[in-house]
Design an enzyme around this catalytic site. Structure first.
Site, PDB file in Angstrom:
ATOM      1  N   GLY A 282       0.826  -1.202   0.000  1.00 42.89           N
ATOM      2  CA  GLY A 282       0.000   0.000   0.000  1.00 42.89           C
ATOM      3  C   GLY A 282       0.858   1.249   0.000  1.00 42.89           C
ATOM      4  N   SER A 283       0.342   2.298   0.623  1.00 41.27           N
ATOM      5  CA  SER A 283       0.951   3.623   0.476  1.00 41.27           C
ATOM      6  C   SER A 283       2.309   3.786   1.152  1.00 41.27           C
ATOM      7  CB  SER A 283      -0.013   4.691   1.006  1.00 41.27           C
ATOM      8  OG  SER A 283      -1.172   4.737   0.197  1.00 41.27           O
ATOM      9  N   THR A 284       2.676   2.893   2.092  1.00 42.45           N
ATOM     10  CA  THR A 284       4.022   3.009   2.672  1.00 42.45           C
ATOM     11  C   THR A 284       5.091   2.812   1.596  1.00 42.45           C
ATOM     12  OG1 THR A 284       3.912   0.678   3.302  1.00 42.45           O
ATOM     13  CG2 THR A 284       3.354   2.291   5.000  1.00 42.45           C
TER      14      THR A 284
END
Length: 630
Positions: A282-284
Site C-alpha cells: 500500500g501507500s508506505t
C-alpha cells in the site's frame, strides 16, 4: 641342546619385551580401551547457552530439571521401585513398571521421570533405591514470559532448538553435557577395583541479541491492545535503528508461551510475521517511488504541480485515488501529504518502467534482506517482461506487488538515513560461558541508493505528512516525527477481498537526524474506519513517544508545526511563568486556567513545562515560594 637353549632364551626375551610393551608403553591406551568396555554412562544434560538482549538482560535461561535412570540388573524388585516412585512422580505404577522391565543395561524413565523438580529429586534420593540414578538435566526458563516468543522460538524434548533463534543458532547454543562413568562387568555389576569417573562437557555459547527488552515490552503492549480494540486477526511491529540496521524490537501477535508451544496452532509459532508475511504494502511503498523521483530530479516538491481529478487513465484502465472526488491542483509535497495515487502514478511514469524497477530492486525488494532470522520470505515483484504500463502504475503506489515488513523497514531506513542500504540484523554478539566474545556483528552497508540531498527531501516530505497530511495522528510535539500511512486491500485467491485490509504506518524520529524507525501493521481490523492513518498512526506515535527517552532522544528545534483542522482540539503553547508574581501573571491577561500551589507569590516552577502544547481546557499548575522583596 645349545640351539634349543638359544630358541628358549629368545622366546623368554620376546615375552618379557611384549610384557614391557603392554604394561609400560601401551598401558594407558589399553586401560582406556578396557574402561570403554566396562563403563556405563549416566549423562548430565548439556547447559544450553542463554539468550540476552543488547543490555545483557536475560531473555532465555536454564533451570535444573533432573532425569531418572534405572539399571535393572542392580535391582531385582522393580515392583517395589515402581510403587515407591509412583506417588512422588504422580504417574501410574504400571507405566513405571513397564519401563523398568525393558531389556537393557540402563533404562531412561522418560517422560515420566524426565525434567522432574528439585523437590521430587531430593525426595527420591532419600529413598536410597539400588540401581536408580538421578542424572542432572536442564530445561529452558523464560523470565520474560511470552515476550519475544515468536522470535526466540523454543526447544524440544531433548533440548534441541525447533523454531526461531533457538533453531537458527542451535549449533552455537547447544552444549555437550557432563557424564558420570560407572564401571561394571557384562552383567552391570559394579567393579570394586575401579573407581567411578566423571567426564566434563562444554556449556553452550550465549547469544546476545540487538533487541532492547524495554522497547519490546512497549511494542507488544501496544499490539496486544490493538488486537483487542479492533478485533484484529493479527498484528506485527518492528523497531530499527536506521543508521545501523540493528533491530531493536520484533513482534508478532497473537503470541504464546514457549514452554507450552504444544497447546497452540503450529501456524502461530512457525510464522514470524515481520519476516514471513508478504502482502501488498500500500501507500508506505510510495516512499520508494518518492525517493526515486527526487533522486532522478523528475519532480520538485515545492515548485512542481499536479492536478488530481480523482483517477488516472493508464492503458484504458481507470486507476482511482482513495479520495473519489480527487485532490485537485496540488504541489508534489501535497501529493505526498495527501497520499494521492494519481500523483504517484505520474511520478512513476516520469521515471519510466526501467528506472522505477531498477530503484525498487536497489532498495532491496525481491530478495531476502539477509537478516539471519529463520523463515524470511523474498516477496514477489513483476518480472521485467510482465512490467507493462498498468503494472508500472500500480507498483508506483504499492499495489500489485508483494513484500515483507522487514523489506519495507530496510528500504525506508535507506531513504531517510542519507541513502545507505544497511542489512538488518538481530544478533549482536556470541559469547562463551566465561563471558568472552567469540564473534561480534557490526553494521553492514550493502550499497548506497540515493544521495544525502534526496534523503533530506524525503525526510522533509514525510515530516510534513505527519504535521499536515494523512499521518497527523502520529504527531508528537518536539520529537519531529516523520512517516507514511498504508492501507492495503487483502488479496484472496487472486482477487481483492472487499472490506478486508491490512493497515500500517511507518514512522521515524527525529526527522532532522533519524535514530528510530517504527513500523506497525494491523491485519483485518474491525470496529473502526480501516485506514492506516486512523488505526496504525496513533499506535506508532505512542510507541515513539515512549521509546524516545530509551534511545536518548530529546525534543528538537525547527519542527513543522501541526496544521489545525476543523475538529482538532484547540491548542496553545504554555508560556514561561517562572519568576513571575501573582500580580505579574494577572496583568498578562492569560485565558488559561491556572492553579496556584504554595503560600508565596513568586513562581518557582510550573507544570506542564514552558513551550509544551496544551489544549484550551488544560490546567497550568504553578508552585510558589516567598520572594525576596515581598
Amino acid at each position: 641342546m645349545r640351539a634349543v637353549f638359544v630358541i628358549f632364551l629368545i622366546c623368554i626375551l620376546a615375552v618379557v619385551g611384549k610384557l614391557f610393551h603392554v604394561q609400560i608403553i601401551k598401558h594407558e591406551w589399553l586401560k582406556a580401551r578396557a574402561e570403554e568396555n566396562w563403563d556405563r554412562e549416566i549423562p548430565f544434560g548439556a547447559v544450553r547457552g542463554e539468550i540476552h538482549d543488547r543490555n545483557g538482560n536475560l531473555i532465555v535461561g536454564n533451570r535444573l530439571a533432573p532425569t531418572l535412570y534405572y539399571m535393572p540388573s542392580q535391582n531385582k524388585e522393580p515392583e517395589k521401585v515402581a510403587a515407591a516412585l509412583s506417588p512422588i512422580l504422580g504417574v501410574e505404577q504400571e507405566k513405571l513398571l513397564e519401563k523398568m522391565s525393558k531389556k537393557g543395561y540402563m533404562v531412561k524413565l522418560a517422560p515420566e521421570g524426565k525434567n522432574i523438580s528439585k523437590e521430587q529429586a531430593d525426595e527420591i534420593t532419600k529413598l536410597q533405591i539400588e540401581g536408580l540414578y538421578t542424572g542432572v538435566d536442564f530445561m529452558r526458563n523464560y523470565p520474560q514470559g511470552e515476550l519475544l516468543s515468536r522470535l526466540i522460538g523454543f526447544t524440544g524434548y531433548d533440548n534441541q532448538g525447533l523454531a526461531g533463534i533457538e533453531y537458527a543458532y542451535d549449533e552455537i547454543l547447544k552444549g555437550t553435557g557432563d557424564k558420570i562413568r560407572l564401571y561394571t562387568d557384562a552383567k552391570t555389576i559394579p567393579l570394586p577395583h575401579v573407581d567411578d569417573g566423571f567426564q566434563s562437557g562444554e556449556n553452550g555459547s550465549t547469544v546476545e541479541l540487538t533487541i532492547d527488552i524495554e522497547m519490546q515490552k512497549i511494542m507488544e503492549r501496544e499490539l496486544s491492545q490493538a488486537m483487542e480494540k479492533y478485533d484484529a486477526t493479527q498484528a506485527l511491529g518492528i523497531i530499527m535503528n536506521p543508521k545501523t540496521g540493528e533491530i531493536l524490537s520484533l513482534a508478532s501477535m497473537p503470541t504464546f508461551h514457549p514452554a507450552d508451544y504444544q497447546s497452540i496452532d503450529s501456524k502461530v509459532y512457525n510464522r514470524n510475521l515481520p519476516v514471513w508475511m508478504t502482502f501488498e504494502p500500500g501507500s508506505t511503498f510510495k516512499i520508494v517511488t518518492l525517493a526515486a523521483g527526487l533522486e532522478e530530479k523528475v519532480i520538485d516538491l515545492h515548485n512542481d504541480y499536479f492536478n488530481d481529478p480523482g483517477y488516472a487513465m493508464v492503458a484504458n484502465a481507470r486507476l482511482r485515488c482513495w479520495k473519489r472526488e480527487g485532490h485537485g491542483h496540488q504541489s508534489f509535497l501535497e501529493v505526498v501529504e495527501n497520499s494521492c495515487n494519481p500523483g504517484f502514478i505520474e511520478i512513476g511514469q516520469r521515471l519510466g518502467a526501467e528506472r522505477l524497477d531498477d530503484y525498487i530492486r536497489k532498495f532491496g525488494f525481491g530478495e531476502s534482506t539477509g537478516s539471519g532470522i529463520a523463515g524470511e520470505a523474498k516477496g514477489i515483484l513483476f518480472s521485467k517482461e510482465a512490467f507493462g504500463p498498468v503494472e508500472q502504475a500500480t507498483t508506483s503506489f504499492g499495489q500489485g506487488i508483494s513484500v515483507t515488513p522487514i523489506q519495507q523497514v530496510q528500504a525506508v531506513a535507506a531513504a531517510i538515513n542519507g541513502g545507505y542500504l544497511f542489512r538488518p540484523y538481530i544478533v549482536k554478539e556470541i559469547k562463551n560461558d566465561k563471558g568472552e566474545t567469540i564473534q561480534s556483528f557490526e553494521p553492514e552497508m550493502r550499497r548506497r541508493v540515493v544521495s544525502e540531498e534526496t534523503s533530506s527531501q524525503v525526510r522533509e516530505a514525510l515530516e510534513s505528512v505527519v504535521a499536515n497530511g494523512s499521518g497527523r495522528n502520529a504527531f508528537n510535539d518536539g520529537l519531529r516525527v516523520g512517516g507514511k500511512t498504508g492501507t492495503a486491500q487483502k488479496v484472496v485467491d487472486g482477487t481483492y477481498k472487499d472490506g478486508d485490509y491490512i493497515v500500517s504506518f511507518i514512522g521515524f524520529a527525529p526527522a532532522d537526524d533519524p535514530e528510530l524507525l517504527v513500523y506497525v501493521a494491523v491485519d483485518s481490523p474491525k470496529n473502526s474506519i480501516q485506514f492506516g492513518g486512523v488505526i496504525a498512526a496513533p499506535i506508532v506515535g505512542r510507541i515513539i513517544e515512549e521509546i524516545a527517552p530509551l534511545a536518548g532522544i530529546t525534543k528538537r528545534e525547527g519542527q513543522i508545526e501541526k496544521e489545525y483542522r476543523w475538529g482538532d482540539p484547540i491548542t496553545h503553547r504554555v508560556p514561561d511563568l517562572t519568576g513571575m508574581t501573582k500580580g505579574m501573571v494577572a496583568r498578562q491577561l492569560h485565558t488559561y486556567r491556572i492553579e496556584w500551589h504554595g503560600e508565596g507569590d513568586v513562581i518557582k516552577y510550573q507544570m506542564p513545562a514552558p513551550d509544551t502544547v496544551i489544549s484550551v481546557d488544560d490546567v497550568i499548575h504553578v508552585y510558589t515560594e516567598e520572594g525576596e522583596n515581598q
